[in-house]
Design a protein around this motif. Structure first.
Motif, PDB file in Angstrom:
ATOM      1  N   GLY A   6      41.602  47.409  46.999  1.00 11.73           N
ATOM      2  CA  GLY A   6      40.948  46.116  47.077  1.00 11.73           C
ATOM      3  C   GLY A   6      41.506  45.133  48.083  1.00 11.73           C
ATOM      4  O   GLY A   6      40.814  44.182  48.467  1.00 11.73           O
ATOM      5  N   ARG A   7      42.737  45.328  48.527  1.00 13.04           N
ATOM      6  CA  ARG A   7      43.294  44.429  49.546  1.00 13.04           C
ATOM      7  C   ARG A   7      42.811  44.803  50.941  1.00 13.04           C
ATOM      8  O   ARG A   7      42.916  44.010  51.880  1.00 13.04           O
ATOM      9  CB  ARG A   7      44.830  44.446  49.474  1.00 13.04           C
ATOM     10  CG  ARG A   7      45.512  43.487  50.433  1.00 13.04           C
ATOM     11  CD  ARG A   7      46.953  43.166  50.013  1.00 13.04           C
ATOM     12  NE  ARG A   7      47.691  44.320  49.610  1.00 13.04           N
ATOM     13  CZ  ARG A   7      48.292  45.189  50.433  1.00 13.04           C
ATOM     14  NH1 ARG A   7      48.201  45.021  51.740  1.00 13.04           N
ATOM     15  NH2 ARG A   7      48.964  46.216  49.963  1.00 13.04           N
ATOM     16  N   PHE A   8      42.276  46.012  51.081  1.00  6.46           N
ATOM     17  CA  PHE A   8      41.839  46.473  52.395  1.00  6.46           C
ATOM     18  C   PHE A   8      40.363  46.184  52.679  1.00  6.46           C
ATOM     19  O   PHE A   8      40.007  45.818  53.796  1.00  6.46           O
ATOM     20  CB  PHE A   8      42.082  47.982  52.535  1.00  6.46           C
ATOM     21  CG  PHE A   8      43.498  48.401  52.309  1.00  6.46           C
ATOM     22  CD1 PHE A   8      44.559  47.538  52.595  1.00  6.46           C
ATOM     23  CD2 PHE A   8      43.785  49.648  51.782  1.00  6.46           C
ATOM     24  CE1 PHE A   8      45.870  47.928  52.383  1.00  6.46           C
ATOM     25  CE2 PHE A   8      45.105  50.045  51.568  1.00  6.46           C
ATOM     26  CZ  PHE A   8      46.150  49.178  51.861  1.00  6.46           C
ATOM     27  N   ASP A   9      39.511  46.339  51.664  1.00  7.15           N
ATOM     28  CA  ASP A   9      38.080  46.145  51.909  1.00  7.15           C
ATOM     29  C   ASP A   9      37.343  46.050  50.588  1.00  7.15           C
ATOM     30  O   ASP A   9      37.879  46.412  49.521  1.00  7.15           O
ATOM     31  CB  ASP A   9      37.513  47.300  52.745  1.00  7.15           C
ATOM     32  CG  ASP A   9      36.358  46.866  53.637  1.00  7.15           C
ATOM     33  OD1 ASP A   9      35.777  45.793  53.373  1.00  7.15           O
ATOM     34  OD2 ASP A   9      36.031  47.599  54.586  1.00  7.15           O
ATOM     35  N   ASN A  10      36.112  45.550  50.658  1.00  7.87           N
ATOM     36  CA  ASN A  10      35.294  45.379  49.466  1.00  7.87           C
ATOM     37  C   ASN A  10      33.828  45.307  49.909  1.00  7.87           C
ATOM     38  O   ASN A  10      33.521  44.634  50.900  1.00  7.87           O
ATOM     39  CB  ASN A  10      35.708  44.088  48.742  1.00  7.87           C
ATOM     40  CG  ASN A  10      34.936  43.850  47.466  1.00  7.87           C
ATOM     41  OD1 ASN A  10      33.752  43.562  47.486  1.00  7.87           O
ATOM     42  ND2 ASN A  10      35.628  43.940  46.339  1.00  7.87           N
ATOM     43  N   PRO A  11      32.914  45.957  49.210  1.00  4.40           N
ATOM     44  CA  PRO A  11      31.504  45.904  49.612  1.00  4.40           C
ATOM     45  C   PRO A  11      30.929  44.487  49.624  1.00  4.40           C
ATOM     46  O   PRO A  11      30.067  44.169  50.451  1.00  4.40           O
ATOM     47  CB  PRO A  11      30.807  46.770  48.551  1.00  4.40           C
ATOM     48  CG  PRO A  11      31.866  47.678  48.033  1.00  4.40           C
ATOM     49  CD  PRO A  11      33.139  46.882  48.075  1.00  4.40           C
ATOM     50  N   THR A  12      31.396  43.641  48.715  1.00  2.00           N
ATOM     51  CA  THR A  12      30.899  42.262  48.673  1.00  2.00           C
ATOM     52  C   THR A  12      31.342  41.499  49.909  1.00  2.00           C
ATOM     53  O   THR A  12      30.576  40.689  50.453  1.00  2.00           O
ATOM     54  CB  THR A  12      31.398  41.554  47.405  1.00  2.00           C
ATOM     55  OG1 THR A  12      31.075  42.364  46.260  1.00  2.00           O
ATOM     56  CG2 THR A  12      30.771  40.185  47.257  1.00  2.00           C
ATOM     57  N   TRP A  13      32.588  41.741  50.365  1.00  2.00           N
ATOM     58  CA  TRP A  13      33.038  41.123  51.613  1.00  2.00           C
ATOM     59  C   TRP A  13      32.139  41.557  52.761  1.00  2.00           C
ATOM     60  O   TRP A  13      31.730  40.731  53.578  1.00  2.00           O
ATOM     61  CB  TRP A  13      34.459  41.556  51.953  1.00  2.00           C
ATOM     62  CG  TRP A  13      35.531  41.195  51.001  1.00  2.00           C
ATOM     63  CD1 TRP A  13      35.449  40.414  49.895  1.00  2.00           C
ATOM     64  CD2 TRP A  13      36.892  41.636  51.077  1.00  2.00           C
ATOM     65  NE1 TRP A  13      36.670  40.335  49.271  1.00  2.00           N
ATOM     66  CE2 TRP A  13      37.562  41.082  49.977  1.00  2.00           C
ATOM     67  CE3 TRP A  13      37.587  42.455  51.963  1.00  2.00           C
ATOM     68  CZ2 TRP A  13      38.920  41.310  49.750  1.00  2.00           C
ATOM     69  CZ3 TRP A  13      38.936  42.687  51.739  1.00  2.00           C
ATOM     70  CH2 TRP A  13      39.598  42.116  50.646  1.00  2.00           C
ATOM     71  N   ARG A  14      31.871  42.829  52.835  1.00  2.00           N
ATOM     72  CA  ARG A  14      31.118  43.363  53.977  1.00  2.00           C
ATOM     73  C   ARG A  14      29.721  42.741  54.070  1.00  2.00           C
ATOM     74  O   ARG A  14      29.238  42.425  55.156  1.00  2.00           O
ATOM     75  CB  ARG A  14      31.008  44.879  53.879  1.00  2.00           C
ATOM     76  CG  ARG A  14      32.292  45.600  54.184  1.00  2.00           C
ATOM     77  CD  ARG A  14      32.013  47.043  54.490  1.00  2.00           C
ATOM     78  NE  ARG A  14      33.235  47.810  54.708  1.00  2.00           N
ATOM     79  CZ  ARG A  14      33.250  49.097  55.028  1.00  2.00           C
ATOM     80  NH1 ARG A  14      32.108  49.743  55.176  1.00  2.00           N
ATOM     81  NH2 ARG A  14      34.387  49.741  55.201  1.00  2.00           N
ATOM     82  N   ALA A  15      29.079  42.574  52.923  1.00  2.00           N
ATOM     83  CA  ALA A  15      27.739  41.994  52.936  1.00  2.00           C
ATOM     84  C   ALA A  15      27.772  40.562  53.461  1.00  2.00           C
ATOM     85  O   ALA A  15      26.924  40.158  54.270  1.00  2.00           O
ATOM     86  CB  ALA A  15      27.141  42.040  51.530  1.00  2.00           C
ATOM     87  N   TYR A  16      28.744  39.790  52.998  1.00  2.00           N
ATOM     88  CA  TYR A  16      28.858  38.407  53.451  1.00  2.00           C
ATOM     89  C   TYR A  16      29.264  38.346  54.925  1.00  2.00           C
ATOM     90  O   TYR A  16      28.726  37.537  55.690  1.00  2.00           O
ATOM     91  CB  TYR A  16      29.894  37.678  52.597  1.00  2.00           C
ATOM     92  CG  TYR A  16      30.087  36.222  52.963  1.00  2.00           C
ATOM     93  CD1 TYR A  16      29.109  35.281  52.691  1.00  2.00           C
ATOM     94  CD2 TYR A  16      31.264  35.795  53.567  1.00  2.00           C
ATOM     95  CE1 TYR A  16      29.280  33.946  53.015  1.00  2.00           C
ATOM     96  CE2 TYR A  16      31.455  34.467  53.900  1.00  2.00           C
ATOM     97  CZ  TYR A  16      30.455  33.540  53.618  1.00  2.00           C
ATOM     98  OH  TYR A  16      30.638  32.219  53.945  1.00  2.00           O
ATOM     99  N   GLU A  17      30.178  39.187  55.324  1.00  2.00           N
ATOM    100  CA  GLU A  17      30.618  39.208  56.721  1.00  2.00           C
ATOM    101  C   GLU A  17      29.475  39.547  57.665  1.00  2.00           C
ATOM    102  O   GLU A  17      29.367  38.977  58.763  1.00  2.00           O
ATOM    103  CB  GLU A  17      31.771  40.205  56.881  1.00  2.00           C
ATOM    104  CG  GLU A  17      33.062  39.735  56.241  1.00  2.00           C
ATOM    105  CD  GLU A  17      34.111  40.833  56.138  1.00  2.00           C
ATOM    106  OE1 GLU A  17      35.286  40.500  55.859  1.00  2.00           O
ATOM    107  OE2 GLU A  17      33.766  42.025  56.320  1.00  2.00           O
ATOM    108  N   GLN A  18      28.621  40.464  57.268  1.00  2.00           N
ATOM    109  CA  GLN A  18      27.470  40.796  58.105  1.00  2.00           C
ATOM    110  C   GLN A  18      26.554  39.582  58.254  1.00  2.00           C
ATOM    111  O   GLN A  18      26.053  39.283  59.349  1.00  2.00           O
ATOM    112  CB  GLN A  18      26.694  41.965  57.512  1.00  2.00           C
ATOM    113  CG  GLN A  18      25.467  42.352  58.340  1.00  2.00           C
ATOM    114  CD  GLN A  18      24.695  43.511  57.743  1.00  2.00           C
ATOM    115  OE1 GLN A  18      25.111  44.108  56.753  1.00  2.00           O
ATOM    116  NE2 GLN A  18      23.564  43.847  58.331  1.00  2.00           N
ATOM    117  N   ALA A  19      26.357  38.857  57.152  1.00  2.00           N
ATOM    118  CA  ALA A  19      25.450  37.704  57.181  1.00  2.00           C
ATOM    119  C   ALA A  19      25.996  36.580  58.054  1.00  2.00           C
ATOM    120  O   ALA A  19      25.292  36.059  58.925  1.00  2.00           O
ATOM    121  CB  ALA A  19      25.213  37.209  55.756  1.00  2.00           C
TER     122      ALA A  19
END
Length: 350
Positions: free
Chosen positions: A36-49
């Motif tokens: 969880g400190r490296f990546d998270n699907p929820t982060w990725r969705a927001y980062e793309q937006a």
């Protein structure tokens, strides 16, 4: 923002992913998510937006100051010379001088001063409009002045008001706590740019990560960003016009403001924040106590109108009666009436 493909039965915005470890067997390099400190699907969705809004890629972190710290430690080496505004957000200045191992040179938020100081620096930090002075720097002019890394704090404008990457900036830093999320209920930040692998690696090493629920809330709030900005910016302009008839006021959207010509050359919207100077601290406190639709609170960019006497914190070179006001989404006529009445009471004209 673009919407990805969807299937029947799926929610419009998938819920947050709560995970410390993920299921993992074999070679970690073959798994998309490991810890969880490296990546998270929820982060990725927001980062793309938000990356789409900024015109680049994005890395989300736990707060605006986490974005500042993560970026500076990712792209600089000890002893590097950096240029920062002497009137920028005071915690950025405090961090640079007290906790980070860099040679710090301060100049005012002024295009000529920034251009003169840029040669020889490894990094130039620009906050435009500045907080709380609301001065504006010509981003393109500073970008063309040297080969220094140019970072723009775009918190006040948001990417729907100003797109620094398109104007020549290398990185953008935003406290998404403010207008981007807009509901005064979370802390969040991000770094935007076109080459963010070092920033992403620094986030993992430093642990400046964001909680998935906060990221999900911020992503949900993006859907109303445009309509929120339309209202808060129009309210800010109306208030600036009214207040300016009585006391000195700063708002980049006012045609007579010293920053207006530069601001209109690079900004689509001028933001929710205006500042005005009352005779003294007592008058400022009287205004805040009298206003019924204005909440006495720090921060800015929310749907509720807030204001504060900025000198109470120290750290900013402003008069004791200097008030920073962030216009919210209230009915414009009611808000103007309330502020006008409170202003009259503060000035002894009620």
């Amino acid at each position: 923002m673009t919407r990805g493909p969807s299937e029947n039965g799926e929610p419009f915005l998938p819920g947050p992913t709560f995970a410390a470890p993920y299921h993992l067997s074999g070679d970690p390099a073959e798994s998309e998510f490991t810890y969880g400190r490296f990546d998270n699907p929820t982060w990725r969705a927001y980062e793309q937006a938000v990356g789409e809004l900024e015109g680049g890629d994005a890395v989300v972190v736990g707060s605006g100051m986490a974005a500042v710290t993560t970026l500076l430690l990712a792209v600089l080496d000890p002893g590097d010379r950096i240029v920062i505004p002497s009137d920028a957000y005071y915690t950025v200045r405090s961090l640079a001088h007290e906790l980070l191992p860099f040679e710090v040179h301060e100049v005012p938020t002024d295009t000529a001063a920034m251009v003169e100081a840029a040669p020889g620096a490894k990094l130039v930090w620009v906050e435009t409009p500045s907080n709380p002075g609301l001065d504006v720097v010509d981003i393109r002019a500073v970008a063309e002045a040297s080969d220094a890394i140019l970072v723009v704090d775009n918190t006040l404008a948001t990417p729907l008001g100003q797109r620094p990457l398109a104007l020549g900036a290398d990185y953008v830093v935003v406290s998404a706590t403010k207008g981007l999320s807009g509901h005064s209920d979370l802390l969040l930040g991000y770094v935007a740019g076109r080459e963010l692998d070092p920033v992403r690696a620094a986030r993992s090493k430093l642990g400046t990560i964001a909680g998935p629920f906060e990221v999900w809330l911020a992503h949900r709030s993006l859907a109303t960003l445009d309509v929120r900005l339309e209202r808060v910016c129009s309210n800010a302009l109306r208030l600036a016009e009214v207040i300016g008839k009585h006391v000195p006021v700063r708002y980049p959207g006012l045609p007579g403001d010293p920053a207006h010509e530069t601001a209109k050359s690079q900004m689509e919207r001028f933001g929710p924040v205006l500042c005005f100077t009352l005779p003294d601290a007592a008058a400022a406190e009287a205004f805040l106590a009298s206003a019924e639709l204005v909440t006495d609170a720090t921060s800015f960019g929310g749907v509720r109108t807030t204001a504060e006497r900025r000198a109470r914190w120290g750290g900013d070179d402003v008069p004791d009666g200097y008030v920073r006001l962030s216009a919210g989404c209230e009915n414009t006529d009611e808000l103007v009436e309330d502020v006008t009445r409170a202003l009259a009471q503060a000035l002894g004209r009620a």
